[in-house]
Design an enzyme around this catalytic site. Structure first.
Site, PDB file in Angstrom:
ATOM      1  CG  HIS A 377      25.894  24.697 101.976  1.00  0.00           C
ATOM      2  ND1 HIS A 377      27.178  25.162 102.135  1.00  0.00           N
ATOM      3  CD2 HIS A 377      26.009  23.613 101.134  1.00  0.00           C
ATOM      4  CE1 HIS A 377      28.004  24.418 101.438  1.00  0.00           C
ATOM      5  NE2 HIS A 377      27.326  23.463 100.820  1.00  0.00           N
ATOM      6  CE  LYS A 381      25.305  16.946 101.844  1.00  0.00           C
ATOM      7  NZ  LYS A 381      26.377  17.064 100.818  1.00  0.00           N
ATOM      8  CG  HIS A 406      21.034  17.427 103.588  1.00  0.00           C
ATOM      9  ND1 HIS A 406      20.556  16.969 102.375  1.00  0.00           N
ATOM     10  CD2 HIS A 406      21.666  18.602 103.316  1.00  0.00           C
ATOM     11  CE1 HIS A 406      20.899  17.819 101.422  1.00  0.00           C
ATOM     12  NE2 HIS A 406      21.575  18.811 101.956  1.00  0.00           N
ATOM     13  CG  HIS A 433      19.386  20.802  98.238  1.00  0.00           C
ATOM     14  ND1 HIS A 433      20.191  20.533  97.163  1.00  0.00           N
ATOM     15  CD2 HIS A 433      20.102  20.443  99.347  1.00  0.00           C
ATOM     16  CE1 HIS A 433      21.341  20.028  97.582  1.00  0.00           C
ATOM     17  NE2 HIS A 433      21.312  19.963  98.906  1.00  0.00           N
ATOM     18  CG  ASP A 461      26.407  23.363  97.222  1.00  0.00           C
ATOM     19  OD1 ASP A 461      27.581  22.983  97.406  1.00  0.00           O
ATOM     20  OD2 ASP A 461      25.413  22.653  97.450  1.00  0.00           O
TER      21      ASP A 461
END
Length: 517
Positions: A377, A381, A406, A433, A461
């Site tokens: 996920h 990054k 990201h 997100h 998460d």
């Protein structure tokens, strides 16, 4: 009309019976004729008749309609002896048509008998009706009736055998498809094992197993075996990985086969030994009530060799899948370590995601896929500078804009792949997100516009991150995590997923103990 001319005397006797053999199922033969004498004389002539070790059971019908009813209620009639003229001039012909067309019975052998050949000419009847023979009653002496019985029952037996083989092959094909889709050998091995025992007329007692390597000269009790299939009396040993409990004579047979590296035939059982080029060895135990023929032995060898090869192929496939899983975890852990976080976070997110997926109603296969893909996920990054990624304080607006990229970067990295895990990983990376109320990023998706895997991973998460130490915070107590998660239901998170998480919070919280930092 008299029937004294039927079955004229001759010197031919029927096949001798071995009184010591176990009584086998009878061949069921329908005799359809409106004259009782025909039934009486037929029974008299066929008294003691045997074919292939089985006696004949005569079933009588005195009209075409009665014959139809018997055929409709019995699927095991091997042969039908039909008189053409019964209650109607073509009653027997109608029964033959009914058997083939209405009942769609292609197995029963049909023989028409007539005392009036002119009533139904032979060539026309043979051409028009799907029958197997046509006899004038005056032809059927004792000898010729016996000859007819042998020829017809032999044909029926062979057709049934072919049909059983066809059914067996269909089972093997279906089982093979299940094996290669599920990655399990047991269903395939059991189906083939059952088919081989049927095919060879063996008892339904067999055992098939495999070990990892033949190059280390260990005693059988020290080797690691896996039972791939078991039938009959051997079923209690299914899924065992040692032979401590199996009968001594089977252990001894296996030991001898391994020492000599060859198959062994005993009085009433067979031990098959098969070694592969990769070093594994397989053992097969089959019990039988008669000595297998040369063809039987060849089929046994082919069976065990093919299953051993299939098993090795599945092991290779499992190795590839396991390598893929490990690489996914390693990538996820590498990103977490760069963020100065522990690799245990991705393992916990994966397990939490799997449990949530199952609770939500996804299949075991779908939940497993979510578990395997969720560690990716945060893969995006890798493109975020360390100064921003590991900043202990609050980000500036410009830094936060960079940080949010990201999600899109992770999706771009993974979506180029055609592999299921990576394709789902791309969705999760790009959507974890997003928020249920539409206020998330990068695309402002709302509600069920967000893929279920994205919604599941988002909750997993955050749930684990809140309980973990980060460069910018200490771990939260479970009670505070529950309060926040509940307050974000319908805002950040899918309300249904929140309910499922909180309903079994202890099980989800226990995952941290399974994979501690």
């Amino acid at each position: 009309m008299t029937n004294d001319f039927l079955f004229a005397d001759d010197d031919v006797s029927s096949e001798e019976t071995d009184s010591n053999t176990q009584e086998a199922p009878h061949w069921r033969v329908l005799v359809a004729d409106d004259e009782p004498d025909v039934h009486r004389i037929t029974r008299m002539v066929l008294t003691g008749f045997q074919f292939d070790g089985r006696r004949v059971e005569l079933v009588s019908a005195y009209s075409g309609e009665e014959a139809k009813q018997i055929m409709a209620e019995n699927e095991d009639i091997a042969m039908a002896l039909l008189d053409v003229v019964m209650e109607e001039d073509h009653a027997g012909l109608e029964v033959a048509r009914y058997i083939r067309e209405d009942l769609r019975n292609r197995y029963t052998r049909i023989v028409l008998r007539t005392g009036q050949p002119g009533q139904a000419p032979e060539q026309e009847v043979i051409r028009t009706y799907d029958i197997n023979d046509y006899k004038d009653k005056t032809e059927l002496t004792t000898t010729k009736l016996n000859t007819l019985m042998y020829a017809t029952l032999r044909s029926y037996r062979d057709i049934c055998t072919l049909n059983e083989h066809r059914k067996g092959l269909e089972r093997v094909i279906r089982a093979s498809a299940e094996v290669f889709s599920a990655g399990e050998i047991s269903g395939f091995a059991s189906a083939v094992l059952s088919q081989v025992t049927n095919l060879l007329g063996l008892q339904q007692t067999a055992l098939y197993c495999s070990s990892s390597s033949r190059y280390d000269k260990l005693h059988i009790s020290d080797k690691r075996f896996r039972v791939l299939a078991a039938t009959g009396e051997m079923q209690e040993f299914s899924d065992m990985e040692s032979f401590d409990s199996i009968p001594d004579y089977i252990r001894d047979g296996f030991e001898q086969a391994m020492q000599q590296q060859s198959s062994q035939y005993y009085e009433n059982y067979y031990i098959g030994y098969f070694a592969s080029e990769r070093g594994s060895e397989s053992l097969l135990y089959v019990k039988y009530h008669r000595e297998p023929s040369a063809l039987d032995k060849q089929l046994l060898e082919i069976y065990a060799t093919n299953v051993a090869i299939t098993y090795e192929n599945l092991l290779m496939r499992e190795d590839i899948l396991e390598t893929q899983r490990e690489l996914v975890y390693m990538l996820g852990e590498a990103v977490e370590r760069r963020s100065q976080e522990t690799g245990a976070h991705v393992k916990r997110v994966a397990k939490i995601s799997q449990l949530l997926a199952l609770a939500y109603g996804l299949s075991a296969e779908e939940a497993e896929l979510v578990k395997l893909a969720s560690p990716l996920h945060d893969i995006g990054k890798v493109a975020i500078p360390d100064l921003i990624l590991n900043k202990p304080g609050k980000h500036t607006a410009e830094e936060w804009a960079i940080m949010k990229t990201h999600a899109g970067i992770g999706q771009e990295i993974l979506e180029k792949s055609e592999r299921k895990i990576l394709k789902l990983g791309a969705i999760i990376a790009g959507q974890h997100h997003e928020r249920w109320d539409g206020s998330g990023y990068p695309n402002g998706l709302q509600g069920e516009q967000i893929h279920i895997a994205g919604r599941i991973t988002a909750l997993a998460d955050v749930f684990d991150a809140l309980g973990s130490k980060r460069c910018y915070k200490e771990p939260w107590p479970l009670a505070e995590i529950v309060t926040l998660i509940r307050s974000e239901s319908g805002k950040h998170f899918d309300p249904q997923l929140v309910e499922l998480l909180l309903a079994d919070i202890d099980e989800f919280a226990a995952i941290r103990q399974q994979f501690p930092d």
